[in-house]
Design a protein around this motif. Sequence first.
Motif, mmCIF file in Angstrom:
data_model
loop_
_atom_site.group_PDB
_atom_site.id
_atom_site.type_symbol
_atom_site.label_atom_id
_atom_site.label_comp_id
_atom_site.label_asym_id
_atom_site.label_seq_id
_atom_site.Cartn_x
_atom_site.Cartn_y
_atom_site.Cartn_z
ATOM 1 N N THR A 188 130.445 3.182 34.263
ATOM 2 C CA THR A 188 130.637 4.286 33.455
ATOM 3 C C THR A 188 129.423 4.454 32.537
ATOM 4 O OG1 THR A 188 132.952 4.396 33.633
ATOM 5 C CG2 THR A 188 131.999 5.212 31.645
ATOM 6 N N LEU A 189 128.985 5.651 32.564
ATOM 7 C CA LEU A 189 127.813 6.044 31.460
ATOM 8 C C LEU A 189 128.558 6.761 30.364
ATOM 9 C CD1 LEU A 189 125.432 7.615 34.194
ATOM 10 C CD2 LEU A 189 125.896 5.179 33.401
ATOM 11 N N LEU A 190 128.117 6.414 29.038
ATOM 12 C CA LEU A 190 128.712 6.749 27.993
ATOM 13 C C LEU A 190 127.729 7.354 27.071
ATOM 14 C CD1 LEU A 190 130.978 3.693 27.974
ATOM 15 C CD2 LEU A 190 131.882 6.053 27.785
ATOM 16 N N PRO A 191 127.118 8.623 27.021
ATOM 17 C CA PRO A 191 125.829 8.941 26.367
ATOM 18 C C PRO A 191 126.107 9.480 25.047
ATOM 19 C CG PRO A 191 126.866 10.681 27.586
ATOM 20 C CD PRO A 191 127.759 9.573 28.262
ATOM 21 N N GLY A 192 127.158 9.219 24.441
ATOM 22 C CA GLY A 192 127.614 9.577 23.097
ATOM 23 C C GLY A 192 128.290 10.558 22.581
ATOM 24 N N SER A 193 128.741 10.794 21.324
ATOM 25 C CA SER A 193 129.532 11.958 21.045
ATOM 26 C C SER A 193 129.009 13.219 20.361
ATOM 27 C CB SER A 193 130.575 11.473 20.339
ATOM 28 O OG SER A 193 130.225 10.951 19.059
ATOM 29 N N ARG A 194 127.582 12.795 20.237
ATOM 30 C CA ARG A 194 126.813 13.862 19.410
ATOM 31 C C ARG A 194 125.679 14.283 20.194
ATOM 32 N NH1 ARG A 194 125.695 10.826 13.687
ATOM 33 N NH2 ARG A 194 125.318 9.327 15.021
ATOM 34 N N THR A 195 125.385 15.594 20.253
ATOM 35 C CA THR A 195 124.523 16.455 21.105
ATOM 36 C C THR A 195 123.210 15.633 21.143
ATOM 37 O OG1 THR A 195 125.706 18.521 20.907
ATOM 38 C CG2 THR A 195 123.406 18.579 21.677
ATOM 39 N N PRO A 217 124.375 -0.755 47.308
ATOM 40 C CA PRO A 217 125.031 0.334 48.173
ATOM 41 C C PRO A 217 126.583 0.498 47.827
ATOM 42 C CG PRO A 217 123.594 -1.275 49.483
ATOM 43 C CD PRO A 217 123.803 -1.862 48.082
ATOM 44 N N GLY A 218 126.909 1.654 47.807
ATOM 45 C CA GLY A 218 128.257 1.928 47.567
ATOM 46 C C GLY A 218 128.617 2.128 46.144
ATOM 47 N N VAL A 219 127.864 1.685 45.116
ATOM 48 C CA VAL A 219 128.524 1.746 43.826
ATOM 49 C C VAL A 219 128.573 3.103 43.521
ATOM 50 C CG1 VAL A 219 125.988 2.071 43.035
ATOM 51 C CG2 VAL A 219 127.540 1.011 41.528
ATOM 52 N N ARG A 220 129.469 3.755 42.692
ATOM 53 C CA ARG A 220 129.763 4.763 42.136
ATOM 54 C C ARG A 220 129.435 4.775 40.472
ATOM 55 N NH1 ARG A 220 135.521 5.917 41.854
ATOM 56 N NH2 ARG A 220 135.937 3.440 41.904
ATOM 57 N N PHE A 221 129.118 6.110 40.021
ATOM 58 C CA PHE A 221 128.805 6.262 38.664
ATOM 59 C C PHE A 221 129.549 7.652 38.305
ATOM 60 C CE2 PHE A 221 125.111 4.424 40.392
ATOM 61 C CZ PHE A 221 124.798 3.391 39.651
ATOM 62 N N ALA A 222 130.210 7.527 36.757
ATOM 63 C CA ALA A 222 130.807 8.729 36.363
ATOM 64 C C ALA A 222 130.181 8.557 34.860
ATOM 65 C CB ALA A 222 132.305 8.159 36.218
ATOM 66 N N CYS A 262 129.453 -1.236 32.139
ATOM 67 C CA CYS A 262 128.917 0.311 31.497
ATOM 68 C C CYS A 262 127.598 0.196 30.988
ATOM 69 C CB CYS A 262 130.045 0.737 30.577
ATOM 70 S SG CYS A 262 131.747 0.759 30.953
ATOM 71 N N MET A 263 127.236 1.606 30.670
ATOM 72 C CA MET A 263 125.924 1.841 30.028
ATOM 73 C C MET A 263 126.263 2.746 29.041
ATOM 74 S SD MET A 263 122.727 2.295 32.692
ATOM 75 C CE MET A 263 123.475 3.128 34.154
ATOM 76 N N ALA A 264 126.098 2.337 27.695
ATOM 77 C CA ALA A 264 126.506 3.261 26.607
ATOM 78 C C ALA A 264 125.584 3.410 25.457
ATOM 79 C CB ALA A 264 127.716 2.556 26.148
ATOM 80 N N VAL A 265 125.780 4.416 24.522
ATOM 81 C CA VAL A 265 124.817 4.662 23.612
ATOM 82 C C VAL A 265 125.700 3.739 22.130
ATOM 83 C CG1 VAL A 265 124.264 6.398 21.579
ATOM 84 C CG2 VAL A 265 123.776 6.867 24.080
ATOM 85 N N SER A 266 124.644 3.245 21.417
ATOM 86 C CA SER A 266 125.556 2.515 20.508
ATOM 87 C C SER A 266 126.209 3.371 19.495
ATOM 88 C CB SER A 266 124.282 1.788 19.357
ATOM 89 O OG SER A 266 124.612 1.308 18.465
ATOM 90 N N GLY A 267 127.309 2.727 19.154
ATOM 91 C CA GLY A 267 128.114 3.600 18.166
ATOM 92 C C GLY A 267 129.519 2.827 18.124
ATOM 93 N N SER A 268 130.541 3.602 17.587
ATOM 94 C CA SER A 268 131.982 2.877 17.644
ATOM 95 C C SER A 268 132.611 2.849 18.905
ATOM 96 C CB SER A 268 132.876 3.995 16.751
ATOM 97 O OG SER A 268 132.362 4.384 15.492
ATOM 98 N N PRO A 279 131.749 -5.598 30.397
ATOM 99 C CA PRO A 279 130.024 -5.800 30.092
ATOM 100 C C PRO A 279 129.444 -4.506 29.940
ATOM 101 C CG PRO A 279 131.306 -7.208 31.689
ATOM 102 C CD PRO A 279 132.140 -6.168 31.466
ATOM 103 N N THR A 280 128.626 -4.521 29.084
ATOM 104 C CA THR A 280 128.003 -3.108 28.729
ATOM 105 C C THR A 280 126.411 -3.332 28.243
ATOM 106 O OG1 THR A 280 130.123 -2.431 28.038
ATOM 107 C CG2 THR A 280 128.110 -1.100 27.448
ATOM 108 N N VAL A 281 125.616 -2.589 28.630
ATOM 109 C CA VAL A 281 124.212 -2.550 28.052
ATOM 110 C C VAL A 281 123.932 -1.381 27.318
ATOM 111 C CG1 VAL A 281 123.318 -1.241 30.169
ATOM 112 C CG2 VAL A 281 121.630 -2.423 28.466
ATOM 113 N N ILE A 282 123.472 -1.447 25.940
ATOM 114 C CA ILE A 282 123.519 -0.571 25.117
ATOM 115 C C ILE A 282 122.164 0.008 24.921
ATOM 116 C CG2 ILE A 282 123.748 0.043 22.625
ATOM 117 C CD1 ILE A 282 126.386 -0.657 23.762
#
Length: 438
Positions: A188-195, A217-222, A262-268, A279-282
């Motif tokens: 899961t990709l979490l790019p943040g809540s602010r534009t 191979p076969g990995v999915r992203f959302a 996940c891959m995420a932007v730093s935040g709450s 497990p997440t990389v920020i």
Amino acid sequence: MKIFFSAGEPSGDLHGANLIRQLRTKRPDVQCVGYGGPLMAEAGCELHEDLTALAVMWILRALLNLHKFLMLAGRADRYFRHHRPDAVVLIDFPGFNWWIAWRAKAHGIPVFYYAPPQIWAWAQHRVKKMRRLVDHVLCSLPFEETWLKERGCNATFVGHPYFDEVRQHRLNEEFIDKMQGRPGQLVTLLPGSRTQEVTANLRWFLRAAAIVRVRVPGVRFAVAAFKPQHAQFARDRIRELGLEIDVFVRRTPELIHLADCCMAVSGSVSLELLYHKKPTVILYYIGRLAFWVQSRFRRVKYITLVNLLAAKDIFIRKAPPVDDMPDTLPQLQGSAPSSRRRVESDKILFPEYLTCDDMTLELAAQVIRWLLDEEYREGVVAELAKLKARVAHGGASRIATDYILAELAKRPSPIARPHFMPEMIVASSEAPLGRTAA
């Protein structure tokens, strides 16, 4: 009873809404007014302005909106003068909320700061302003209370309000069943809540996703988008890169629940990731000037709340030489030699990169390792479970509500100002709640 609120971020709107619901449960007669967002309005707050529409980052953007903030500060000042609320509750958003605190203090109205700004991390000199303008600081993090008390502030730890929200989430089971029916691991990709966050960070997530797909191979992203316009921006970028990635709006809890990592932007959102033990990389990508500025002002080792909660010592000390740190990250073909940022990232729960450089390979390497090494991923999950058991307790909204109401009950009812009496005389004659201003 009348309480004026001021919240300017989407997260502040969320925390304010939960606090308002608790207040209205304990005191059905309470009238909540002020600045906030749609969630606070839904909870029963009479909004004078949707301040979340003006949520901005960095100095230049704030200056471009300065006239709007000055107008809203002046409007709040007039409201305090003519309607005299029993209290003012501020929620994060320090640049603007300092002005609100200053005007409330001038009118002798008690000020509570709920989910206070992280001045211990970026602007320690502002503790003087906190001590002078705020009567009660309701701390979100356990070390905040100690740090603020040592510097003369009246601070109380109530817990992080974000955990109240994640504990209340009711997942859409139909959506979950549909997604679980698809084969392959999910990132899961979490790019943040602010534009600004989305435009700055999503491209690096998508490039990393392209690398991961080659190796796994076969990995999915959302992509979990906060707003429809963010979703459209994501779809446009995905199309440009020729990728096959699903984009969903308002499905963040479900997509975190379903993810292998996940891959995420730093935040709450990092607290929600902790709650679900993912497990997440920020990443937090900024321009070179902003990177230089933060490097001069940042006083803590990490930018991610989870890493700060897990650390024994959060403040920056003299760093060990780079050569003393072993490289433990998996190498990708064509990757640059290890940097200190990469090495340190392997020593903390959520590898993090506050950067002005291209960290695509580093992001991809972390995700690939979690996807291919189940034992390593489960070890991270186990450590997250330990931290969750220690810190992820709900109840911040309830504790803060009890505190606010108890303090206001100690305060005599304000006496209406006679039309002939100057405001300054009234303000100076009313003692601030709990203590005198420093």
